[in-house]
Every structure is written in structure tokens, then in C-alpha cells.
Scaffold this motif. Structure first.
Motif, PDB file in Angstrom:
ATOM      1  N   ASP A   1       0.832  -1.198   0.000  1.00 55.51           N
ATOM      2  CA  ASP A   1       0.000   0.000   0.000  1.00 55.51           C
ATOM      3  C   ASP A   1       0.872   1.256   0.000  1.00 55.51           C
ATOM      4  O   ASP A   1       2.016   1.248   0.473  1.00 55.51           O
ATOM      5  CB  ASP A   1      -0.914   0.029   1.229  1.00 55.51           C
ATOM      6  N   GLU A   2       0.292   2.331  -0.531  1.00 54.74           N
ATOM      7  CA  GLU A   2       0.963   3.627  -0.449  1.00 54.74           C
ATOM      8  C   GLU A   2       0.977   4.131   0.989  1.00 54.74           C
ATOM      9  O   GLU A   2       0.056   3.877   1.770  1.00 54.74           O
ATOM     10  CB  GLU A   2       0.222   4.659  -1.311  1.00 54.74           C
ATOM     11  N   LEU A   3       2.033   4.867   1.310  1.00 48.82           N
ATOM     12  CA  LEU A   3       2.089   5.544   2.611  1.00 48.82           C
ATOM     13  C   LEU A   3       1.420   6.912   2.497  1.00 48.82           C
ATOM     14  O   LEU A   3       1.430   7.540   1.440  1.00 48.82           O
ATOM     15  CB  LEU A   3       3.541   5.729   3.045  1.00 48.82           C
TER      16      LEU A   3
ATOM     17  N   MET B   1       5.585   1.757  -8.866  1.00 55.67           N
ATOM     18  CA  MET B   1       5.716   2.495  -7.608  1.00 55.67           C
ATOM     19  C   MET B   1       7.169   2.927  -7.439  1.00 55.67           C
ATOM     20  O   MET B   1       8.098   2.211  -7.816  1.00 55.67           O
ATOM     21  CB  MET B   1       5.284   1.641  -6.415  1.00 55.67           C
ATOM     22  N   LEU B   2       7.368   4.116  -6.900  1.00 55.62           N
ATOM     23  CA  LEU B   2       8.687   4.618  -6.544  1.00 55.62           C
ATOM     24  C   LEU B   2       8.875   4.509  -5.038  1.00 55.62           C
ATOM     25  O   LEU B   2       7.973   4.829  -4.264  1.00 55.62           O
ATOM     26  CB  LEU B   2       8.843   6.075  -6.978  1.00 55.62           C
ATOM     27  N   HIS B   3      10.048   4.050  -4.640  1.00 54.27           N
ATOM     28  CA  HIS B   3      10.420   3.940  -3.222  1.00 54.27           C
ATOM     29  C   HIS B   3      11.626   4.846  -3.007  1.00 54.27           C
ATOM     30  O   HIS B   3      12.629   4.730  -3.733  1.00 54.27           O
ATOM     31  CB  HIS B   3      10.766   2.503  -2.865  1.00 54.27           C
ATOM     32  N   ALA B   4      11.544   5.749  -2.028  1.00 52.09           N
ATOM     33  CA  ALA B   4      12.604   6.745  -1.848  1.00 52.09           C
ATOM     34  C   ALA B   4      13.105   6.770  -0.411  1.00 52.09           C
ATOM     35  O   ALA B   4      12.331   6.644   0.544  1.00 52.09           O
ATOM     36  CB  ALA B   4      12.109   8.132  -2.239  1.00 52.09           C
ATOM     37  N   LEU B   5      14.418   6.925  -0.275  1.00 53.32           N
ATOM     38  CA  LEU B   5      15.050   7.098   1.024  1.00 53.32           C
ATOM     39  C   LEU B   5      15.789   8.430   0.985  1.00 53.32           C
ATOM     40  O   LEU B   5      16.675   8.645   0.157  1.00 53.32           O
ATOM     41  CB  LEU B   5      16.034   5.949   1.290  1.00 53.32           C
ATOM     42  N   CYS B   6      15.408   9.350   1.874  1.00 51.82           N
ATOM     43  CA  CYS B   6      15.958  10.711   1.891  1.00 51.82           C
ATOM     44  C   CYS B   6      16.984  10.843   3.014  1.00 51.82           C
ATOM     45  O   CYS B   6      16.682  10.518   4.174  1.00 51.82           O
ATOM     46  CB  CYS B   6      14.837  11.728   2.077  1.00 51.82           C
ATOM     47  N   PHE B   7      18.183  11.307   2.688  1.00 51.63           N
ATOM     48  CA  PHE B   7      19.273  11.483   3.649  1.00 51.63           C
ATOM     49  C   PHE B   7      19.493  12.971   3.882  1.00 51.63           C
ATOM     50  O   PHE B   7      19.807  13.708   2.943  1.00 51.63           O
ATOM     51  CB  PHE B   7      20.565  10.849   3.126  1.00 51.63           C
ATOM     52  N   ASP B   8      19.375  13.418   5.140  1.00 50.85           N
ATOM     53  CA  ASP B   8      19.512  14.831   5.463  1.00 50.85           C
ATOM     54  C   ASP B   8      20.332  14.971   6.740  1.00 50.85           C
ATOM     55  O   ASP B   8      20.033  14.316   7.759  1.00 50.85           O
ATOM     56  CB  ASP B   8      18.124  15.457   5.641  1.00 50.85           C
ATOM     57  N   LYS B   9      21.372  15.813   6.695  1.00 50.37           N
ATOM     58  CA  LYS B   9      22.174  16.060   7.883  1.00 50.37           C
ATOM     59  C   LYS B   9      21.558  17.153   8.718  1.00 50.37           C
ATOM     60  O   LYS B   9      21.095  18.170   8.190  1.00 50.37           O
ATOM     61  CB  LYS B   9      23.600  16.465   7.488  1.00 50.37           C
ATOM     62  N   ASP B  10      21.569  16.942  10.009  1.00 45.17           N
ATOM     63  CA  ASP B  10      21.074  17.978  10.913  1.00 45.17           C
ATOM     64  C   ASP B  10      22.050  19.146  10.959  1.00 45.17           C
ATOM     65  O   ASP B  10      23.146  19.093  10.398  1.00 45.17           O
ATOM     66  CB  ASP B  10      20.880  17.409  12.322  1.00 45.17           C
ATOM     67  N   GLY B  11      21.641  20.207  11.647  1.00 47.73           N
ATOM     68  CA  GLY B  11      22.432  21.436  11.685  1.00 47.73           C
ATOM     69  C   GLY B  11      23.828  21.248  12.228  1.00 47.73           C
ATOM     70  O   GLY B  11      24.743  22.005  11.875  1.00 47.73           O
ATOM     71  N   ASP B  12      24.040  20.236  13.102  1.00 43.75           N
ATOM     72  CA  ASP B  12      25.369  20.051  13.672  1.00 43.75           C
ATOM     73  C   ASP B  12      26.343  19.412  12.690  1.00 43.75           C
ATOM     74  O   ASP B  12      27.545  19.316  12.955  1.00 43.75           O
ATOM     75  CB  ASP B  12      25.296  19.195  14.946  1.00 43.75           C
TER      76      ASP B  12
ATOM     77  N   TYR C   1      11.770   7.510   4.839  1.00 44.35           N
ATOM     78  CA  TYR C   1      11.340   6.615   3.750  1.00 44.35           C
ATOM     79  C   TYR C   1       9.933   6.991   3.302  1.00 44.35           C
ATOM     80  O   TYR C   1       9.074   7.336   4.119  1.00 44.35           O
ATOM     81  CB  TYR C   1      11.352   5.156   4.206  1.00 44.35           C
ATOM     82  N   ASN C   2       9.702   6.918   1.998  1.00 38.13           N
ATOM     83  CA  ASN C   2       8.367   7.192   1.455  1.00 38.13           C
ATOM     84  C   ASN C   2       8.180   6.356   0.190  1.00 38.13           C
ATOM     85  O   ASN C   2       9.147   5.917  -0.436  1.00 38.13           O
ATOM     86  CB  ASN C   2       8.196   8.679   1.138  1.00 38.13           C
ATOM     87  N   ASN C   3       6.934   6.142  -0.198  1.00 41.45           N
ATOM     88  CA  ASN C   3       6.643   5.466  -1.465  1.00 41.45           C
ATOM     89  C   ASN C   3       5.413   6.095  -2.102  1.00 41.45           C
ATOM     90  O   ASN C   3       4.592   6.718  -1.427  1.00 41.45           O
ATOM     91  CB  ASN C   3       6.451   3.952  -1.276  1.00 41.45           C
ATOM     92  N   ARG C   4       5.277   5.956  -3.402  1.00 39.84           N
ATOM     93  CA  ARG C   4       4.115   6.474  -4.131  1.00 39.84           C
ATOM     94  C   ARG C   4       3.966   5.725  -5.456  1.00 39.84           C
ATOM     95  O   ARG C   4       4.949   5.419  -6.126  1.00 39.84           O
ATOM     96  CB  ARG C   4       4.251   7.970  -4.455  1.00 39.84           C
TER      97      ARG C   4
END
Length: 605
Positions: A90-92, A146-157, A165-168
Motif C-alpha cells: 500500500d501507499e504511505l 511504484m517509486l520507493h525513496a530514502l531521503c538522507f539529510d544532515k542535521d544542523g550540527d 522513507y516514502n513510497n508512491r
């Protein structure tokens, strides 16, 4: 362990039909044989030629839908236990935060998005249809994607990672129509009995304006700082990675009409995007060049093929486009005569074309090569007078095997046919597996003399597919390549490919002489996963400021079938055989899929 049954999974493409349906439609078939080309051409132009009211158009569509509902019966194709992770999810509703990471995401890993496509059919899974004209069934690569994505983001430090993680589903027009109708509507039109495929072909054109359903293995790629998914049968769509919503069409002057191939290539030096598309009707193949800013189709040409080659990939060098014309073909005339729509004609010619970037059909230099099936090119480059082409090559095609199967004795299982009763072991089984075995292969094409040199680069310890390189070396000479390795036993059991590890190819080093079959082959390192764990969508992530070509990581989705747990592995390519530096446990199951891509995106964007 040596796997000799690495590609023992066959896809039925045609059947021997029972006499009665063919006898009943002989007149229909004969008339269609002489009229289908102008008919389909007119059908494609109907939206431009007819100015009818919406109510009349809606009534016509409803009438066609009623006709299809009365004539065709849809049924679920069974799923084997070994195919459980090919089933849809299922979609998230919103991105989910990752809370479990074994090891750590490297400090110098780039911020960005890892995205992978794959099939995710609606309404429970793949469907087959039955009618008085015979049966048709979906292949794994067909249907909603369906596309499955993993997003990598560094915090301010600058030290702490946030991973989401998301999918659509990719919202193609076909997807929207079927969601609106809340039932399967598009008729499978590739696999099955010829008269049923032919009728499905025509009805799909009338109802949806297209012949084949949107394929779930179309590629996701980056161009001019944006991600695109070639989800429609016509043009790419830009994608907002963080919401995974389709934003709209990529306008290339509205002049491209061939269905797009799934592997566009960025030209080295200029940054232009070279694309091509194939069709079952003339022109069979067209090539285009998109400007570096992604806004204009600056060149388009008919390559004047005399057959529809089911080509899935192409290559580029600094000066040339590399085109494969191999004998896996789509032929409607053959279908009308009762043959398969898709067939690997190994007795026919195979050739590779080298074309100047802005050339035309007359400027292509053709090189005859041994007949083969190659779906994916690893890289192409120029070296002296030669153009070097490397890819994953087999001597048979898994798409066109088992073409003469009686559907009364078999039933569709997702991805293959299963006998309804006991059958004898095929004595040709292992011989066929050898023919379906994909190895890294090299063609050297001399532009001065016309000479062709061919050779296998790797042995048969593993079958490899879905190759990748450091994208900064696309179109120029490179030292390293990577690929997914097929797990032979698991693939044979499931009837669909399962990849139990990864391979690193050393193009400038010879194999270790300890291996019996190493003579003349290049060095290969293997990264094997834990038992019953398989990967899809592996991609190379270059290290920013890396000094060498293999400075970076392989990132890939994996699934442990024993625990039913999906993860993302990050593997240091400098220490390729070592444990992954990070194992990221995902909050939900991710089905097996196809191609992956990584795009660095600074957090402020």
C-alpha cells in the motif's frame, strides 16, 4: 559455490491455440491483416481529427467498457510462496522516519535521495484474462509502477543524520483511470494466445489511446538537477522527490511520439541527454537529443529500422551514440499469422550501430556481431580507432522462451507458467540455463577497418545483471564496474530473478589464476548477502572530492525473506567484500523492483 542454473526462469510469450477460436476468427484475422496498419494510424489520430462532445465520448467509452466486461473475465494470477516479496504494498500517507540503523551512515556520504522503481499492481496483483479468443496474462514488468525513496539529510550540527522513507504510485493516465473505475480495465496484451493478444491490442488502443500498459520498469533518472520518471508511454514526468508526486509533463516541444526507452544517457562533456524510443509500427526506432538545460528536444531522427527491435538500452561516447539492433523483436504481422508477438530470432542478424551525436540513419556505421540478447549496457567509450561497448550478454532471451505451451495444461503464476499436472523433467533444462546466463561482455568496433573483436570478460561463477558504474565516467574509459549477481537456485524456484549479492569488475586487472576458468577473464570481487536475502535497484554513489574512480559506495534495497524485513545497505566500494557500513531497517516491506538512482540534494533545497 558455482551456480549453473542462474537464469532458469522463462516467460511465456505465445501459445499453440486450440483450433476452434482460430477457426471462428479466420475471417476477422484475414481482414485485419490487410487493414490493421492504416486502422491503427487512424486510431492514433482520432483525438486530433474528431471534435465530439464529452457526453458522446463518454458514452462511447462506456460502451467499449461494457463490451470488454462481457467478453473478458479477469482472474488473479497465483503467487508462489517463493514470490511473496514480489507482491504489491500500500501507499504511505506520509514519509516515515527511520529509527533503526546498524553501523552508521558515513560522515562524508552525500545528502540526497536514493530512489528505486518497481511493479506495484493494483487490485491484488497481476491478472490474466480469458475469452472465446483465448487467454492473456500480465508479465511482471507490466502494470502500475511504484517509486520507493530514502531521503538522507544532515542535521544542523553536521554530524547527525535524519533518514526518511516514502513510497508512491506513479500517477500515469492509465493508473488514474483504473483508480477512478476501481477495477482492472487494461487488457494484458503481450503474453498469451495470438488472437486474444491481437484483440486486446486493438481494444486498448480504442479505450486508452495506447497499446501497452505503462511499464513498471521504466527508469528514474536525473537531468539538470531534477529527477524524472519515464512513466507515460510518451514523455517523462518531473517528480518531487520528497512528496513523490508527479508535477507535470516535461515539455520538449510536443514533437516526440515514440514510447520512450527506459535508459536515457547523458552525453559526456556537453551534458545533453540522449534518448530513444521503439514502437511496433514504423518508424520502429527514433533517437532524440535533449538540451543540457532539459528544456528542448534539439534533435530527433528516424533510424529507419526494418523491424521492431525490443531494445532496452543504448550507449553514448564523447562523439557517438551507440545503438543495438539485436534479434529480440516485436512483430504484429507475426502475431496475426498465429505466431508470438515477442520472439528471439537467433537465426537473424545482430548489429551495433555507431552514430554521430547529431547524425541520421545514413550516417550510422553498422557492425555485424554474433546474435545475442543484451538488455543493459555497462559503458561505452572511444579508445584510439575503436569504440568499446560493454554490457551484460546472453545467448538466449528469457522473455521469449516457452513459446509453444498449451494453456489448457498450464496456468499463470506471477512471472511464469505452472503445469496443472505432473510433467517430466526437461532434459534440455541445464543447457537452456547456460544459454540464458548473462556475463559481462565486450565488443571492440574499429571505425577505420570495420573489424569487430568480441569476448567474455567474466567466467560463469555468477550470472550478473543490472550493471552500473561511477556516473562521472559515463561515456569515457573506466576501470571499474558493478552489477547484481543472480542467485541461481532461488531464481529457479521462484521463476523470477533474485539477486543474492553484488560484483565489482576490475577491467584492467586479470582474474586470479586459482580459478579454473580464469584464463583471459578480468578480476571480479563478490559481496554475497546473508542466506535468503536479495537485493534490487543497486546504485553507485560517488564520494564528493574522491580521488579515485572507486571512491564511493553501493547503495541498494535488500529483503530478508526469513524475517520478512526490508533494509537498505550501504557498502564501501573500496572495501567491497567487507560488511556494509550501514544497514538501515525500513519501517515496512519493500517489494523487489528494478532500477535505482541516487541524486545528491543539499538540505537547503
Amino acid at each position: 559455490m558455482t551456480y549453473t542454473s542462474t537464469m532458469a526462469f522463462h516467460v511465456n510469450c505465445s501459445v499453440q491455440s486450440r483450433p476452434s477460436p482460430f477457426e471462428n476468427i479466420d475471417r476477422f484475422k484475414n481482414r485485419l491483416s490487410s487493414t490493421y496498419k492504416p486502422l491503427l494510424k487512424e486510431l492514433q489520430q482520432l483525438p486530433m481529427q474528431l471534435d465530439v462532445s464529452k457526453s458522446i465520448r463518454k458514452a462511447s467509452v462506456n460502451l467499449l467498457d461494457a463490451f470488454v466486461d462481457s467478453l473478458f473475465q479477469f482472474a488473479d494470477q497465483p503467487v508462489l510462496p517463493s514470490q511473496s516479496n514480489f507482491a504489491p504494498v500500500d501507499e504511505l500517507n506520509e514519509p516515515l522516519a527511520i529509527t533503526s540503523i546498524e553501523g552508521k551512515v558515513p560522515y562524508d556520504f552525500p545528502e540526497g535521495v536514493y530512489i528505486r522503481n518497481g511493479p506495484n499492481p493494483l487490485f491484488g496483483g497481476l491478472k490474466s484474462t480469458s475469452s472465446v479468443f483465448g487467454k492473456t496474462g500480465h508479465m511482471w514488468i507490466e502494470g502500475e509502477g511504484m517509486l520507493h525513496a530514502l531521503c538522507f539529510d544532515k542535521d544542523g550540527d553536521g554530524e547527525t543524520w535524519t533518514v526518511l522513507y516514502n513510497n508512491r504510485h506513479v500517477e500515469t493516465e492509465t493508473f488514474k483511470l483504473e483508480k477512478q473505475r476501481d477495477k482492472p480495465s487494461f487488457l494484458p496484451a503481450i503474453e498469451g494466445s495470438p488472437p486474444a493478444i491481437l484483440l486486446a491490442y486493438l481494444l486498448n488502443m480504442l479505450r486508452f489511446g495506447k497499446v501497452n500498459k505503462d511499464l513498471s520498469n521504466t527508469n528514474v533518472f536525473e537531468h539538470s538537477g531534477k529527477f524524472y520518471s519515464i512513466a507515460e508511454n510518451h514523455i517523462p514526468q518531473e517528480i518531487d522527490i520528497f512528496s513523490l508526486q508527479t508535477l507535470g509533463d516535461w515539455d520538449i516541444n510536443g514533437t516526440w511520439h515514440r514510447p520512450f526507452n527506459s535508459h536515457p544517457k547523458r552525453a559526456p562533456g556537453t551534458g545533453e541527454l540522449v534518448v530513444f524510443g521503439v514502437d511496433a509500427m514504423k518508424p520502429f526506432m527514433e533517437l532524440g537529443v535533449v538540451s543540457a538545460d532539459g528544456k528542448r528536444l534539439v534533435h530527433k531522427v528516424d533510424l529507419k529500422f526494418n523491424r521492431c527491435t525490443l531494445s532496452h538500452d543504448m550507449g553514448v561516447t564523447e562523439r557517438y551514440n551507440v545503438i543495438m539492433d539485436f534479434p529480440l523483436t516485436i512483430d504484429i504481422q507475426r502475431l496475426i499469422k498465429g505466431g508470438p508477438l515477442i520472439k528471439f530470432e537467433k537465426e537473424e542478424y545482430a548489429r551495433i550501430g555507431i552514430m554521430p551525436r547529431y547524425g541520421n540513419a545514413d550516417s550510422i556505421r553498422w557492425f555485424e556481431v554474433e546474435p545475442n540478447c543484451t538488455f543493459h549496457i555497462l559503458n561505452c567509450f572511444e579508445e584510439g580507432d575503436e569504440v568499446v561497448v560493454r554490457g551484460c550478454r546472453s545467448l538466449e532471451s528469457i522473455i521469449s522462451e516457452s513459446c509453444d505451451v498449451d494453456l489448457d495444461k498450464f496456468e499463470w503464476v506471477s512471472g511464469r507458467l505452472r503445469s496443472k499436472g505432473p510433467v517430466e523433467q526437461d532434459p534440455k533444462h541445464f543447457k537452456n540455463d547456460e544459454l540464458l546466463f548473462c556475463r559481462s561482455y565486450e565488443w571492440r568496433l574499429n571505425m577505420e577497418t570495420g573489424e569487430v573483436k568480441e569476448r567474455n570478460l567474466t567466467g560463469t561463477q555468477f550470472s550478473i545483471e543490472f550493471p552500473m558504474i561511477n556516473p562521472n565516467f559515463n561515456g569515457v574509459k573506466n576501470k571499474f564496474g558493478y552489477a547484481q549477481t543472480v542467485h541461481g537456485l532461488a531464481s529457479a524456484t521462484a521463476g523470477m530473478p533474485k539477486f543474492g549479492g553484488l560484483a565489482k569488475l576490475y577491467f584492467e586487472e586479470t582474474a586470479n589464476k586459482e580459478w579454473e576458468e580464469s584464463e583471459g577473464h578480468i578480476k571480479v570481487e563478490y559481496h554475497e548477502f546473508e542466506g535468503n536475502t536479495f537485493c534490487t535497484g543497486a546504485a553507485f554513489v560517488p564520494k564528493e572530492g574522491g580521488l579515485e574512480e572507486d571512491d564511493g559506495w553501493i547503495i541498494t534495497f535488500v529483503h530478508d525473506e526469513d524475517t520478512n524485513t526490508s533494509k537498505v545497505y550501504i557498502i564501501d566500494t573500496k572495501n567491497f567484500t567487507s560488511e556494509p557500513v550501514a544497514k538501515i531497517t525500513l519501517p515496512c516491506r519493500v517489494p523487489y523492483g528494478f532500477h535505482g538512482a541516487f541524486m545528491p540534494i543539499p538540505s537547503h533545497k
